[in-house]
Design a protein around this motif. Sequence first.
Motif, PDB file in Angstrom:
ATOM      1  N   SER A 272      33.150 -34.463 -64.558  1.00  0.00           N
ATOM      2  CA  SER A 272      33.671 -35.160 -65.728  1.00  0.00           C
ATOM      3  C   SER A 272      35.044 -34.564 -66.030  1.00  0.00           C
ATOM      4  O   SER A 272      35.414 -33.524 -65.480  1.00  0.00           O
ATOM      5  N   LYS A 273      35.780 -35.213 -66.896  1.00  0.00           N
ATOM      6  CA  LYS A 273      37.094 -34.685 -67.269  1.00  0.00           C
ATOM      7  C   LYS A 273      36.950 -33.289 -67.852  1.00  0.00           C
ATOM      8  O   LYS A 273      37.725 -32.384 -67.540  1.00  0.00           O
ATOM      9  N   ARG A 274      35.931 -33.100 -68.653  1.00  0.00           N
ATOM     10  CA  ARG A 274      35.689 -31.800 -69.283  1.00  0.00           C
ATOM     11  C   ARG A 274      35.403 -30.718 -68.246  1.00  0.00           C
ATOM     12  O   ARG A 274      35.999 -29.631 -68.286  1.00  0.00           O
TER      13      ARG A 274
ATOM     14  N   CYS B 280      38.514 -29.874 -66.191  1.00  0.00           N
ATOM     15  CA  CYS B 280      39.463 -29.078 -66.970  1.00  0.00           C
ATOM     16  C   CYS B 280      38.991 -27.636 -67.130  1.00  0.00           C
ATOM     17  O   CYS B 280      39.799 -26.699 -67.058  1.00  0.00           O
TER      18      CYS B 280
ATOM     19  N   ILE C  79      46.486 -34.375 -66.166  1.00  0.00           N
ATOM     20  CA  ILE C  79      45.208 -34.916 -66.632  1.00  0.00           C
ATOM     21  C   ILE C  79      45.310 -35.386 -68.085  1.00  0.00           C
ATOM     22  O   ILE C  79      44.733 -36.403 -68.462  1.00  0.00           O
ATOM     23  N   PHE C  80      46.076 -34.663 -68.927  1.00  0.00           N
ATOM     24  CA  PHE C  80      46.144 -34.992 -70.338  1.00  0.00           C
ATOM     25  C   PHE C  80      47.334 -35.851 -70.733  1.00  0.00           C
ATOM     26  O   PHE C  80      47.488 -36.191 -71.899  1.00  0.00           O
TER      27      PHE C  80
END
Length: 79
Positions: free
Chosen positions: A42-44, A47, A73-74
């Motif tokens: 996931s993005k979380r 990261c 990514i952000f």
Amino acid sequence: MKGTRDDSNNGAIERSLTQILSCEEMLGALVIEMLNAKRTISKRTICLKIAARIATEKNPVTQAQLSALMTLIFTKRQK
């Protein structure tokens, strides 16, 4: 993507310090590593993985690349 497998590092792909990865290659390598470890993608989680790598990385060039990947990514894309 050329590299060697390091069994002591959960199958992570190691590269020589002279080879520079693009953001896409670095992200792909991280995702493959996480998939091989059967981790949730996931993005979380990506990261968190990048942040952990930034904190432990000793090579300033690799740190800068990881920071650029985190920024990518952000960053919102303008259409």
